[in-house]
Write a protein that holds these residues in place. Sequence first.
Motif, PDB file in Angstrom:
ATOM      1  N   UNK A  41      -4.062   4.647   1.435  1.00 51.64           N
ATOM      2  CA  UNK A  41      -3.709   5.171   2.760  1.00 51.64           C
ATOM      3  C   UNK A  41      -3.326   3.973   3.620  1.00 51.64           C
ATOM      4  N   UNK A  42      -2.079   3.481   3.519  1.00 48.78           N
ATOM      5  CA  UNK A  42      -1.708   2.246   4.213  1.00 48.78           C
ATOM      6  C   UNK A  42      -1.357   2.422   5.684  1.00 48.78           C
ATOM      7  N   UNK A  43      -1.046   3.640   6.136  1.00 49.41           N
ATOM      8  CA  UNK A  43      -0.640   3.836   7.523  1.00 49.41           C
ATOM      9  C   UNK A  43      -1.032   5.235   7.989  1.00 49.41           C
ATOM     10  N   UNK A  44      -0.766   5.498   9.272  1.00 49.70           N
ATOM     11  CA  UNK A  44      -1.206   6.774   9.849  1.00 49.70           C
ATOM     12  C   UNK A  44      -0.425   7.953   9.277  1.00 49.70           C
ATOM     13  N   UNK A  45       0.837   7.725   8.885  1.00 55.00           N
ATOM     14  CA  UNK A  45       1.623   8.813   8.301  1.00 55.00           C
ATOM     15  C   UNK A  45       1.031   9.260   6.968  1.00 55.00           C
ATOM     16  N   UNK A  46       0.585   8.308   6.152  1.00 53.81           N
ATOM     17  CA  UNK A  46      -0.038   8.651   4.876  1.00 53.81           C
ATOM     18  C   UNK A  46      -1.352   9.387   5.093  1.00 53.81           C
ATOM     19  N   UNK A  65      -1.505   2.975  13.561  1.00 56.11           N
ATOM     20  CA  UNK A  65      -2.818   3.188  12.934  1.00 56.11           C
ATOM     21  C   UNK A  65      -3.933   3.055  13.971  1.00 56.11           C
ATOM     22  N   UNK A  66      -3.826   2.060  14.846  1.00 54.38           N
ATOM     23  CA  UNK A  66      -4.841   1.865  15.884  1.00 54.38           C
ATOM     24  C   UNK A  66      -4.886   3.068  16.826  1.00 54.38           C
ATOM     25  N   UNK A 105      -8.598   9.483  -4.929  1.00 55.14           N
ATOM     26  CA  UNK A 105      -7.699   8.332  -4.901  1.00 55.14           C
ATOM     27  C   UNK A 105      -7.924   7.388  -3.743  1.00 55.14           C
ATOM     28  N   UNK A 106      -8.759   7.776  -2.786  1.00 52.54           N
ATOM     29  CA  UNK A 106      -8.942   6.939  -1.610  1.00 52.54           C
ATOM     30  C   UNK A 106      -9.611   5.610  -1.889  1.00 52.54           C
ATOM     31  N   UNK A 107     -10.373   5.511  -2.968  1.00 55.32           N
ATOM     32  CA  UNK A 107     -11.067   4.260  -3.292  1.00 55.32           C
ATOM     33  C   UNK A 107     -10.275   3.382  -4.253  1.00 55.32           C
ATOM     34  N   UNK A 114       2.473   4.389  -3.273  1.00 55.45           N
ATOM     35  CA  UNK A 114       1.696   5.613  -3.196  1.00 55.45           C
ATOM     36  C   UNK A 114       1.187   6.148  -4.510  1.00 55.45           C
ATOM     37  N   UNK A 115       1.267   5.351  -5.574  1.00 56.70           N
ATOM     38  CA  UNK A 115       0.836   5.787  -6.907  1.00 56.70           C
ATOM     39  C   UNK A 115      -0.245   4.833  -7.406  1.00 56.70           C
ATOM     40  N   UNK A 116      -1.378   5.399  -7.819  1.00 54.74           N
ATOM     41  CA  UNK A 116      -2.475   4.622  -8.395  1.00 54.74           C
ATOM     42  C   UNK A 116      -2.578   4.953  -9.883  1.00 54.74           C
TER      43      UNK A 116
END
Length: 241
Positions: A41-46, A65-66, A105-107, A114-116
Motif C-alpha cells: 500500500x504505497x499511497x492513499x489511492x492504493x 498520504x498525510x 498481502x498487507x505484510x 502492486x504484485x507480491x
Amino acid sequence: MLLRRPLLNASAAAVSIPKTCVRNLQHSIPMRPVPKATPFIPDHAAFLTAIGRGLSAHAGKIPSWEALFTLTSPQLKELGVEPARSRRYLLHWREKFRNGEYGIGGDCQHVSDGVAELTVVEAPVAPNPDLGNTISPRSAAATATHNPGTRRVVVNVPSGETPSGPVDTLRAVNGVLVKGAKTIKGSYVEPVKGSEGLRARIRLQEAMWEERRGHKVDGGERRRAEVRAKRRAAENKEKAR
C-alpha cells in the motif's frame, strides 16, 4: 408580609462548574502519528482501492498520504466524501492500518507494481516451552508433506528469486497457507503457471480488504415483525378468496 428566598452558601455561590459535553472532548485528543506506507500500500489511492466500498472514486479529493490520516470527518465531508457511512468506514480502516492490522498481502515487503510473489519453504519448528523446549510428536514425525521437525510455510520473495538467508528468519505471509503437499491457498492468490503450486502471486485489487455489509432480512430487526405480519395478512387474504 414579604417572603425572601434563602441565600445560597458562600461556597456554592463562589464555585461555578461548567458543564462539558463529553462529545466535545474528541477535539482535544491529540492526533495519532501518521503511519508509514507499506510496499503493498504505497499511497492513499492504493489504500482506498484495497478497502473497497467505492472509496477509490474519492482518491482525487484527498491530496496525499498525510492528508488521508489527518483529515477529520467534517473535513472529509467538505471534500465530498459521501455518504456518512463511507466516512465512518474510512476512519475505521484508517485506525486499523495505524494499529498494523492489514488485509491479505498487507505484510508483504517485496512488491513490484502492486504484485507480491509468494513461494513455499520448509522452516524448522521452534521448540515449545510447554513441552520442555521440545517439539510436538506430530511435528517430529515425518509425513508425506514435510520432513521431521519442519513445517511448510508461505513467504514473500522478490519477483523471480528464491528465498535468501536463514529460513527460520523468514516471516510467513498472513492469511495464506499450504494446502496438501505444496499448493498455496488464500484469498486473491493467483497460482504461477508451471510452478506446480509452489509459487503464487497476490495482486492489488479493488475491494480486496473490504468488510462486507450485511443485508436486511424482512426489513431488518426493527421492522421484521411488522413486515412478516403484513405478509401473513396478505397470504391469508389470498387464501380466503
